[in-house]
Design an enzyme around this catalytic site. Structure first.
Site, PDB file in Angstrom:
ATOM      1  N   LYS A 289       0.350  -1.296   0.357  1.00  0.00           N
ATOM      2  CA  LYS A 289       0.585   0.124  -0.406  1.00  0.00           C
ATOM      3  C   LYS A 289       1.062   0.970   0.159  1.00  0.00           C
ATOM      4  CE  LYS A 289      -3.845  -1.770  -0.137  1.00  0.00           C
ATOM      5  NZ  LYS A 289      -4.623  -2.035  -1.162  1.00  0.00           N
TER       6      LYS A 289
ATOM      7  N   GLU B  15      -9.747   5.754   3.314  1.00  0.00           N
ATOM      8  CA  GLU B  15     -10.270   5.274   4.190  1.00  0.00           C
ATOM      9  C   GLU B  15      -9.689   4.105   4.624  1.00  0.00           C
ATOM     10  OE1 GLU B  15      -9.817   5.181   0.471  1.00  0.00           O
ATOM     11  OE2 GLU B  15      -9.332   2.802   0.421  1.00  0.00           O
TER      12      GLU B  15
ATOM     13  N   SER C 124       1.189  -9.834  -0.958  1.00  0.00           N
ATOM     14  CA  SER C 124       0.896  -8.476  -0.488  1.00  0.00           C
ATOM     15  C   SER C 124       1.289  -7.838   0.566  1.00  0.00           C
ATOM     16  CB  SER C 124      -0.028  -8.033  -0.960  1.00  0.00           C
ATOM     17  OG  SER C 124      -0.838  -9.118  -0.215  1.00  0.00           O
TER      18      SER C 124
END
Lengths: 264, 401
Positions: free
Chosen positions: B93, B115, B382
């Site tokens: 991210k 968010e 990830s």
């Protein structure tokens, strides 16, 4: 000229300003819809905007979100609202048009062509879709025009001159002028630049301009009617119906009567 | 299906998917964002600046690791792991958060809203805001606040304000709703750092471009290590940001099979899942036309997954398109299978994957089994699993393993 614009124009010719209340269909049960529509008609609403509950109403504040949740809990859907409206359409005067306000996804799930046919069957004269900006409006533009249903577009405080011109050029019925950056709901007051924005918008719009979002008191109605052809009142009406304060609704509507435009 | 009947050009389409279905108040901000991004992406200085932070702050490039013991245990294709879990803050991210924070600064916006689901995007964004001295407010569903308590504290330590969203299912969808409402209200001075390859144009493209670094590095690394491209690439899909970042540089390489793994929750047949491609229908949510879990009336349904980061009822528009044209294969893995994947990787390699990534691991293990020993697959790992240890402990019965 479609019925929505006609009704607003004749209201202005009488020396009043347009008053369009918003109600959440199915709040308090779908059976209350007829009573609310007929009450607002009797009190002198110019048109009525009927909101369809949605699971994810991103343009709405707490009041309308909660009304929508109450309606969803009653099992209310776009289909059931249109069916209910059809059942009492003879009691609604042709000069007091009904508008549907729905987010896009329930319309897509219904199917665009079937939806527009159902709007006709239920005697609906106009449509507002808060999450369908000009860029995507081609989806419904032609079919609504062919069926004489007004496709009411929103202009916001952030819309620049170029967008304002493009949007007003595409809108039918009226222009919904969003008076705040934000979501629906009761507010204390409005930005000082708003008067200028509304005056400018009205000067370029070929259709009437109605102000909406955050208009909750008779004083707001009077103030914003000065720069426009009238107002849309949502959360305050929804809240008044929810608490049973119909007197407040009458006072709000009365505030739109006998008003002249400032620049006339 | 959405048809183009207008003379106004529809932007940001992936086939019929994507678009810009937002309130008018946001349109000017989206147009500005698109212009600012176009300009930034042409500016070598911006690329240099991004490169600097990705290298010296995030710790890129991340390794492409040959999972030898896992490969031996499965007894099929060679399995490589793209170690996005080794990024600063523990997931992919941060690639996007740093990129978008730099973009916000370029646009003169020093307030950020975002968010978060699992909290990984929230932590990454709060981190980027701390790094650049930006104000930060994060919306997070109340269920996720409960599931990811430590990530909430992390964000607060980093100086962000975390708002718990009580509405709906209290998960990612509801957090996006409130982040959008906040953005509409503060659009003039605030940038929305959307965390997945979702939302109105230009977000799906911006997020994909900032995540492409995953696939670009992987492509170069596998060529170095194996002298050829992989036979398959596997990534988990919630909104789909790690997957699109991994897939995109391989899309033109037709011999590389792309596998996206959705969260099947309790099982697709139970209706309690988050697999929008497997179990959803086309529609519009949060600004884009995509596959969405919804009922016959067009109301959006709640997603269900043990993994907060996959708990979203739709899949980003570019994935919808890759599915439609058959370029990528979308499949799904249940909660129970993902837990098995998590244990498998932990026990064979000493890597505790995030529950999200565990979906990809589990599917890759099944896939590798069907393949020959001279074939190669790459899995996007990830994120790391530290944030999920409590959830995993509860799911495994609370006590000793």
């Amino acid at each position: 000229m479609n019925q929505v614009e006609k009704s607003i124009r004749s209201c202005i010719e009488r020396g009043d300003k347009a008053f369009v209340p918003y109600i959440m269909a199915g709040d308090g049960g779908l059976d209350t819809l007829r009573d609310k529509v007929l009450f607002l008609q009797e009190k002198g609403a110019t048109a009525i905007e009927i909101g369809i509950p949605f699971s994810d109403p991103v343009a709405d504040g707490e009041t309308i979100q909660q009304a929508g949740e109450r309606a969803l809990a009653e099992g209310v859907t776009l289909r059931s609202v249109l069916g209910k409206l059809q059942s009492f359409k003879e009691e609604v005067k042709p000069e007091m048009p009904l508008l549907i306000m729905s987010y896009l996804n329930p319309i897509l799930a219904y199917g665009v062509d079937g939806f527009v046919q159902s709007l006709r069957d239920s005697g609906i004269s106009g449509l507002i879709i808060p999450d369908l900006p000009l860029e995507e409006s081609g989806l419904l533009q032609e079919t609504l025009a062919a069926n004489h249903i007004a496709f009411i577009q929103l202009v916001s405080l952030t819309s620049d001159q170029q967008r304002m011109a493009a949007i007003t050029g595409q809108s039918s019925g009226f222009i919904y002028a969003v008076t705040v950056n934000g979501i629906t709901g009761v507010r204390q007051g409005f930005d000082k630049a708003l008067a200028l924005h509304l005056t400018r918008l009205k000067s370029i719009s070929p259709v009437p301009v109605l102000a909406g979002f955050g208009i909750s008191t008779p004083a707001h109605v009077e103030e914003l009617s000065t720069y426009t052809d009238g107002v849309i009142v949502g959360s305050a009406i929804v809240e008044a119906f929810h608490t049973g304060d119909t007197h407040k609704i009458s006072r709000l509507i009365e505030a739109s009567k006998g008003k002249e435009t400032a620049d006339h | 299906m959405v048809q183009t009947r207008s003379s106004v050009k529809q932007k940001g389409r992936y086939g019929k998917f994507g678009g810009q279905y937002v309130p008018e108040t946001l349109m000017t901000a989206l147009i500005e964002l698109e212009a600012a991004y176009e300009e930034a992406s042409q500016d070598p200085q911006f690329a240099e600046q991004l490169e600097y932070y990705l290298q010296d702050f995030v710790g890129r490039e991340t390794p492409l690791y040959f999972a030898e013991r896992l490969t031996e245990k499965i007894g099929g294709a060679k399995i490589y792991l793209k170690r996005e879990d080794l990024n600063h803050t523990g997931a992919h991210k941060i690639n996007n958060s740093i990129g978008q924070a730099l973009l916000a600064i370029r646009m003169g916006k020093r307030k950020i809203v975002a968010e978060t689901g699992a909290g990984q995007h929230g932590v990454a964004t709060a981190t980027a805001c701390a790094l650049f001295g930006l104000d930060c407010i994060i919306f997070m569903g109340k269920e996720d606040v409960r599931r990811q308590e430590l990530n909430v504290f992390r964000m607060e330590l980093l100086g962000a304000k975390v708002v718990s969203v009580e509405k709906g299912s209290g998960t990612l969808k509801d957090a996006v709703n409130d982040a959008l409402r906040y953005w509409v209200t503060h659009v003039e001075d605030t940038h929305y750092i959307l965390g997945s390859a979702l939302g109105p144009h230009p977000f799906p493209r911006i997020v994909r471009d900032f995540q492409r670094v995953i696939g670009v590095e992987t492509r170069r690394q596998i060529l170095e290590k194996e002298g050829r491209l992989p036979d398959g690439v596997v990534a988990c899909i919630g909104g789909g940001s790690n997957a699109i970042g991994m897939f995109h540089p391989f899309v033109e390489d037709e011999k590389v099979a792309l596998y996206g793994v959705e969260a099947a929750g309790n099982g697709i047949e139970t209706g309690l899942h988050a697999a929008a491609i497997a179990g959803g229908k086309e529609g519009v949510l949060h600004g884009a036309y995509m596959y969405i879990l919804q009922d016959d009336d067009g109301f959006i349904q709640e997603a269900h997954s043990i993994s907060a980061g996959l708990d979203y009822p739709a899949v980003g528009p570019e994935h919808c398109y890759l599915h439609e044209i058959g370029r990528a294969i979308y499949t799904s893995v249940t909660d129970a299978e993902a837990l098995a994947g998590l244990r498998l990787l932990t026990e064979t390699e000493g890597i505790i994957p995030a529950l999200e990534s565990a979906h990809a691991i589990q599917y890759a293990a099944e896939l590798a089994k069907q393949m020959r020993a001279d074939e190669v697959i790459v899995v996007c790992l990830s994120g790391r699993g530290d944030k999920d240890v409590q959830t995993v402990r509860d799911a495994l019965g609370g006590g000793a393993v």
